[in-house]
Enzyme design. Sequence first.
Site, PDB file in Angstrom:
ATOM      1  N   CYS A   1      -8.463  -9.862 -15.260  1.00 19.87           N
ATOM      2  CA  CYS A   1      -7.086 -10.481 -16.094  1.00 19.87           C
ATOM      3  C   CYS A   1      -7.651 -11.765 -16.340  1.00 19.87           C
ATOM      4  O   CYS A   1      -6.803 -12.352 -16.545  1.00 19.87           O
ATOM      5  CB  CYS A   1      -5.528  -9.647 -15.499  1.00 19.87           C
ATOM      6  SG  CYS A   1      -5.827 -10.575 -14.050  1.00 19.87           S
TER       7      CYS A   1
ATOM      8  N   ASP B   1     -11.856  -4.204  -9.125  1.00 23.30           N
ATOM      9  CA  ASP B   1     -10.827  -5.274 -10.487  1.00 23.30           C
ATOM     10  C   ASP B   1     -10.595  -6.675  -9.358  1.00 23.30           C
ATOM     11  O   ASP B   1      -9.796  -6.822  -8.496  1.00 23.30           O
ATOM     12  CB  ASP B   1      -9.227  -4.752 -10.300  1.00 23.30           C
ATOM     13  CG  ASP B   1      -8.230  -5.032 -11.390  1.00 23.30           C
ATOM     14  OD1 ASP B   1      -8.431  -6.101 -11.622  1.00 23.30           O
ATOM     15  OD2 ASP B   1      -7.248  -4.617 -10.917  1.00 23.30           O
TER      16      ASP B   1
ATOM     17  N   ASP C   1      -7.798  -2.947   0.617  1.00 17.77           N
ATOM     18  CA  ASP C   1      -7.567  -4.780  -0.875  1.00 17.77           C
ATOM     19  C   ASP C   1      -7.679  -5.937   0.861  1.00 17.77           C
ATOM     20  O   ASP C   1      -7.032  -4.664   1.679  1.00 17.77           O
ATOM     21  CB  ASP C   1      -6.027  -4.193  -0.672  1.00 17.77           C
ATOM     22  CG  ASP C   1      -5.810  -5.495  -1.698  1.00 17.77           C
ATOM     23  OD1 ASP C   1      -6.147  -5.788  -2.974  1.00 17.77           O
ATOM     24  OD2 ASP C   1      -5.494  -6.402  -1.467  1.00 17.77           O
TER      25      ASP C   1
ATOM     26  N   CYS D   1     -10.239  -3.529  -5.036  1.00 18.76           N
ATOM     27  CA  CYS D   1      -9.144  -4.418  -4.690  1.00 18.76           C
ATOM     28  C   CYS D   1      -8.011  -3.992  -5.161  1.00 18.76           C
ATOM     29  O   CYS D   1      -7.993  -4.305  -6.546  1.00 18.76           O
ATOM     30  CB  CYS D   1     -10.281  -5.345  -5.669  1.00 18.76           C
ATOM     31  SG  CYS D   1     -10.986  -6.448  -4.738  1.00 18.76           S
ATOM     32  N   ALA D   2      -7.815  -2.680  -4.865  1.00 18.29           N
ATOM     33  CA  ALA D   2      -6.587  -2.493  -5.083  1.00 18.29           C
ATOM     34  C   ALA D   2      -5.102  -2.682  -5.109  1.00 18.29           C
ATOM     35  O   ALA D   2      -4.895  -1.834  -5.694  1.00 18.29           O
ATOM     36  CB  ALA D   2      -6.811  -0.913  -4.257  1.00 18.29           C
ATOM     37  N   ALA D   3      -4.520  -3.389  -4.481  1.00 17.37           N
ATOM     38  CA  ALA D   3      -3.292  -4.079  -4.155  1.00 17.37           C
ATOM     39  C   ALA D   3      -2.945  -4.490  -5.787  1.00 17.37           C
ATOM     40  O   ALA D   3      -3.980  -4.884  -6.200  1.00 17.37           O
ATOM     41  CB  ALA D   3      -3.072  -4.428  -3.455  1.00 17.37           C
ATOM     42  N   PRO D   4      -1.103  -3.994  -6.168  1.00 16.05           N
ATOM     43  CA  PRO D   4      -0.681  -3.152  -5.543  1.00 16.05           C
ATOM     44  C   PRO D   4      -0.665  -1.367  -5.654  1.00 16.05           C
ATOM     45  O   PRO D   4      -0.242  -1.227  -6.011  1.00 16.05           O
ATOM     46  CB  PRO D   4       0.760  -3.303  -6.055  1.00 16.05           C
ATOM     47  CG  PRO D   4       0.266  -3.908  -7.429  1.00 16.05           C
ATOM     48  CD  PRO D   4      -1.390  -4.851  -7.485  1.00 16.05           C
ATOM     49  N   GLY D   5      -1.854  -1.507  -6.241  1.00 17.34           N
ATOM     50  CA  GLY D   5      -2.311  -0.255  -7.106  1.00 17.34           C
ATOM     51  C   GLY D   5      -1.693   0.529  -7.562  1.00 17.34           C
ATOM     52  O   GLY D   5      -1.562   1.936  -8.378  1.00 17.34           O
ATOM     53  N   GLY D   6      -2.117  -0.062  -8.596  1.00 19.34           N
ATOM     54  CA  GLY D   6      -1.147  -0.011 -10.212  1.00 19.34           C
ATOM     55  C   GLY D   6      -2.032   1.053 -10.524  1.00 19.34           C
ATOM     56  O   GLY D   6      -2.185   2.152 -11.556  1.00 19.34           O
TER      57      GLY D   6
HETATM   58  C1  LIG Z   1      -6.680  -8.325  -9.743  1.00 19.41           C
HETATM   59  S1  LIG Z   1      -5.319  -7.727  -7.536  1.00 19.41           S
HETATM   60  C2  LIG Z   1      -5.709  -6.125  -8.309  1.00 19.41           C
HETATM   61  C3  LIG Z   1      -4.729  -5.275  -9.074  1.00 19.41           C
HETATM   62  C4  LIG Z   1      -4.657  -3.593  -8.526  1.00 19.41           C
HETATM   63  N1  LIG Z   1      -6.163  -3.269  -9.159  1.00 19.41           N
HETATM   64  C5  LIG Z   1      -3.696  -3.533  -9.520  1.00 19.41           C
HETATM   65  O1  LIG Z   1      -3.936  -2.531 -10.565  1.00 19.41           O
HETATM   66  O2  LIG Z   1      -2.901  -3.055  -9.023  1.00 19.41           O
HETATM   67  C6  LIG Z   1      -6.850  -8.456  -6.866  1.00 19.41           C
HETATM   68  C7  LIG Z   1      -7.072  -7.713  -5.642  1.00 19.41           C
HETATM   69  O3  LIG Z   1      -7.855  -8.540  -5.013  1.00 19.41           O
HETATM   70  C8  LIG Z   1      -7.960  -8.518  -3.600  1.00 19.41           C
HETATM   71  N2  LIG Z   1      -9.086  -9.301  -2.700  1.00 19.41           N
HETATM   72  C9  LIG Z   1      -9.267 -10.225  -2.953  1.00 19.41           C
HETATM   73  N3  LIG Z   1     -10.684 -10.623  -2.857  1.00 19.41           N
HETATM   74  C10 LIG Z   1     -11.243  -9.796  -1.922  1.00 19.41           C
HETATM   75  C11 LIG Z   1     -11.815  -8.575  -1.474  1.00 19.41           C
HETATM   76  N4  LIG Z   1     -13.241  -9.615  -1.011  1.00 19.41           N
HETATM   77  N5  LIG Z   1     -11.763  -7.229  -1.102  1.00 19.41           N
HETATM   78  C12 LIG Z   1     -10.551  -6.702  -1.084  1.00 19.41           C
HETATM   79  N6  LIG Z   1      -9.612  -7.451  -1.676  1.00 19.41           N
HETATM   80  C13 LIG Z   1      -9.712  -8.050  -2.594  1.00 19.41           C
HETATM   81  C14 LIG Z   1      -6.508  -9.390  -4.223  1.00 19.41           C
HETATM   82  O4  LIG Z   1      -6.066  -9.277  -2.436  1.00 19.41           O
HETATM   83  C15 LIG Z   1      -5.475  -8.397  -5.002  1.00 19.41           C
HETATM   84  O5  LIG Z   1      -4.577  -7.696  -4.638  1.00 19.41           O
END
Ligand SMILES: C[S@@+](CC[C@H](N)C(=O)[O-])C[C@H]1O[C@@H](n2cnc3c(N)ncnc32)[C@H](O)[C@@H]1O
Length: 445
Positions: free
Chosen positions: A381, A328, A283, A260-265
Amino acid sequence: MSETVQSPALWRQLQCTASLVQATMAGKSMTGQLEAVPALLRPGVQALAFQVMRQWGRARALRALLAPRRPPPAVDALLCTALALCWDASQAPYAPYTLVSQSVEAARKQRQTQAQAGFINACLRRFLRERDALVAQTQGDVEAQWNHPDWWVQRLQEDYPEDWQRLLTHAQTPPPMTLRVNVQHGRVSEYQARLRAAGLGVGRAVGPCGLQLDQPVPVQHLPGFANGDVSVQDAAAQMAGPLLLSGMPSDRPLRILDACAAPGGKTGHLLEIRPDARVLAIDIDQARCERIHQNLQRLSLSAEVRPANASAPEDWWDGERFDAILLDAPCTASGIVRRHPDVRWLRRPSDSAQLAATQRQLLESLWPLLAPGGRMLYCTCSVFRMEGDQVIQAFLQRNTEALLRPSPGHLVPGQALTGLTVGDNPFGEHDCFYYALLEKAAAPL
Ligand SMILES: C[S@@+](CC[C@H](N)C(=O)[O-])C[C@H]1O[C@@H](n2cnc3c(N)ncnc32)[C@H](O)[C@@H]1O
């Protein structure tokens, strides 16, 4: 007060703040709305709007005393905005009388509130006259006292019988700006010297490559930001990369999934630690995947980035198992309310249970993709145990080949670092995160 290029008039900022607040209370994220605010207005409006969200419980209670019949939404938003900003003179960004006169000006200068400018004036002046008595009448109102919804306070009391008050107080303080130094580009001490030369102090060391600045600054002022020498990332979020990767085999490139990588931090951090790794970053949100590309480009790092649903690996997985998986997971974001003070008013009591179901599904779907002996780091988080401990304990019961390694658990901010333990690990100045590091038992020989 005249509007200049440098600083838009306060009444204009208050109009914009109140309209953001009104939309937030109708369910719209404030962060998203702020992106659409004209650049000149944005810094001032963000500061005011965040302050209003931090005082919203008190402001609503005061408005109910001053105007028991709720005024139309635009009037209510402007009146509550003014009350939130001036109820505590010690925290007010402007003198209360300035706020009152500028709020009335704001009301006069727009159609939706024009006819009620006199009413707003009367309420605010009465508030200034009778402040102490009115505030005393809000004592005993949980939302007014803690500036969080009732159900949120109650859940923290249940989850943290010892720490709930500290957590709520912590949520009210604006967060520090914390940097992650890219150790591929230079040592932390070298970056501190660059900060000092730029007149930004040396920062306080947090974790292996974190520096907490004395004052937040625009990222463009950070030396080497455009070249990826440094990123902005909270100290708790910076724990993910080292937790997942320390002690992993170093004699070969690791295959890593950031699920669940976006925004990629965190993708960037994983690659800063192991630039040789073969990282697949997915993502579900295609538009947010673009942010991963941008982040990695700035850091001059590369990964395979794909929009994909982590719960449906049959659609995208090539069958080669991963040495390490970072999950994440999507969550209530209840642990980062310092940075996003609107979140507490946007969430509903049922959100945690719904998200916990998604989190469980993500864990179950991704676990088979992990190689024997490999590691999965689950994090959110969220401060609520329903999205942390409880998800992992249930997962461990169902999957006996999953071993819980020493993990921070629910990170409770505000105390000194005590080292990694299983269970809660209170330390320092950071957001609330939950971390559980799982290892898949190696296949029997
Ligand atoms: C907490 S954020 C991730 C933050 C990211 N790891 C960072 O450090 O920048 C959670 C992410 O999970 C994505 N997401 C939610 N459900 C998902 C799924 N079933 N598969 C992949 N990504 C998913 C969301 O779009 C969101 O970008």
